[in-house]
Design an enzyme around this catalytic site. Sequence first.
Site, PDB file in Angstrom:
ATOM      1  N   LYS A   1      -3.848  -4.935  -5.305  1.00 32.51           N
ATOM      2  CA  LYS A   1      -5.253  -5.347  -5.146  1.00 32.51           C
ATOM      3  C   LYS A   1      -6.190  -4.475  -5.969  1.00 32.51           C
ATOM      4  O   LYS A   1      -5.876  -3.337  -6.311  1.00 32.51           O
ATOM      5  CB  LYS A   1      -5.627  -5.369  -3.658  1.00 32.51           C
ATOM      6  CG  LYS A   1      -4.995  -6.600  -2.989  1.00 32.51           C
ATOM      7  CD  LYS A   1      -5.412  -6.817  -1.567  1.00 32.51           C
ATOM      8  CE  LYS A   1      -4.760  -8.111  -1.048  1.00 32.51           C
ATOM      9  NZ  LYS A   1      -4.920  -8.286   0.391  1.00 32.51           N
TER      10      LYS A   1
ATOM     11  N   ARG B   1       2.687  -6.767   3.384  1.00 38.48           N
ATOM     12  CA  ARG B   1       2.787  -7.949   2.512  1.00 38.48           C
ATOM     13  C   ARG B   1       2.778  -7.446   1.070  1.00 38.48           C
ATOM     14  O   ARG B   1       1.784  -6.892   0.619  1.00 38.48           O
ATOM     15  CB  ARG B   1       1.586  -8.855   2.793  1.00 38.48           C
ATOM     16  CG  ARG B   1       1.584 -10.172   2.038  1.00 38.48           C
ATOM     17  CD  ARG B   1       0.346 -10.976   2.423  1.00 38.48           C
ATOM     18  NE  ARG B   1       0.307 -12.235   1.727  1.00 38.48           N
ATOM     19  CZ  ARG B   1      -0.142 -12.391   0.487  1.00 38.48           C
ATOM     20  NH1 ARG B   1      -0.595 -11.364  -0.196  1.00 38.48           N
ATOM     21  NH2 ARG B   1      -0.136 -13.582  -0.072  1.00 38.48           N
TER      22      ARG B   1
END
Length: 270
Positions: free
Chosen positions: A196, A236
């Site tokens: 991210k 995740r």
Amino acid sequence: MGVLNVTPDSFSDGGLYLDAGRAVAHGLEMARQGADVVDVGGESSRPGAEPVSEREELRRVVPVIEALSPHVRVSVDTVKRAVAEAAVAAGATLVNDISASLWPVAAESGVGWVAMHMQGAPRTMQEDPRYDDVVAEVRAFVCSRARAALENGVREVWVDPGIGFGKTPSHNLALLHRLPELVGEGFPVLVGTSRKSFLGRLAPLATGEPSGVDDRHAGSIATAVWAMLAGASMVRVHDVRATLEAATLVGSTRLPASGPCPDEAVKTDR
Ligand code: HH2
């Protein structure tokens, strides 16, 4: 949880697995590498992503879920009720819901449900996210949704702080730093930091320059392991093998000295 985006535009693996055959092969490979769950998504939620029609999202995810679900647990990453229902019919047993609103599907079909926090909507969520106390607000939101789902018959309920969903890098760091407060609520916690952008924006602290999406390996693994040490029950990730290896090595420092460490292997090495 391994990430499998059957999309042309996901921020990291967009376009790589739009072909169903390649998607299935990658899902099986992540399972072979140790993923307990493969998270299949057909619509990107990155800031500014174009919405996808229900018909197109179904076309992308259903055949992939049908092919994977006999071999590995599959979750469906969707905010659409009809897609969640079709995914469950195709074999998914977990609804990964970034809108934290699809628990009725889980209640009706007897599958698990992930309640994730997001401030705003994907298109605009990163414009100016604000909180008085991000950790307290995220915790209160996901736990109230989780309790409602439990009271309405969902038997497996996960909570997720939604790293990067309407959050600045400081908000993400606060959520990671104070993750034990969310863990302490008693619901199993899922955390997704993999590749991210906040990792790229924090990279200058170490290297002097920001890192692009393909260069966030170290930050992804470090934050996944951090989350697990802080009590997360699932992470995740895009890079299953490396994350599992790092987590296993860090976890093994907690074993007693007489634990199952392969001592023979170290004799010829430092
Ligand atoms: N992050 C993304 C998507 N789904 N679900 C949960 N529960 N937690 C997350 O942190 C999370 C999520 C965003 O990542 P990705 O799927 O890789 O990208 P895109 O949304 O562009 O497809």
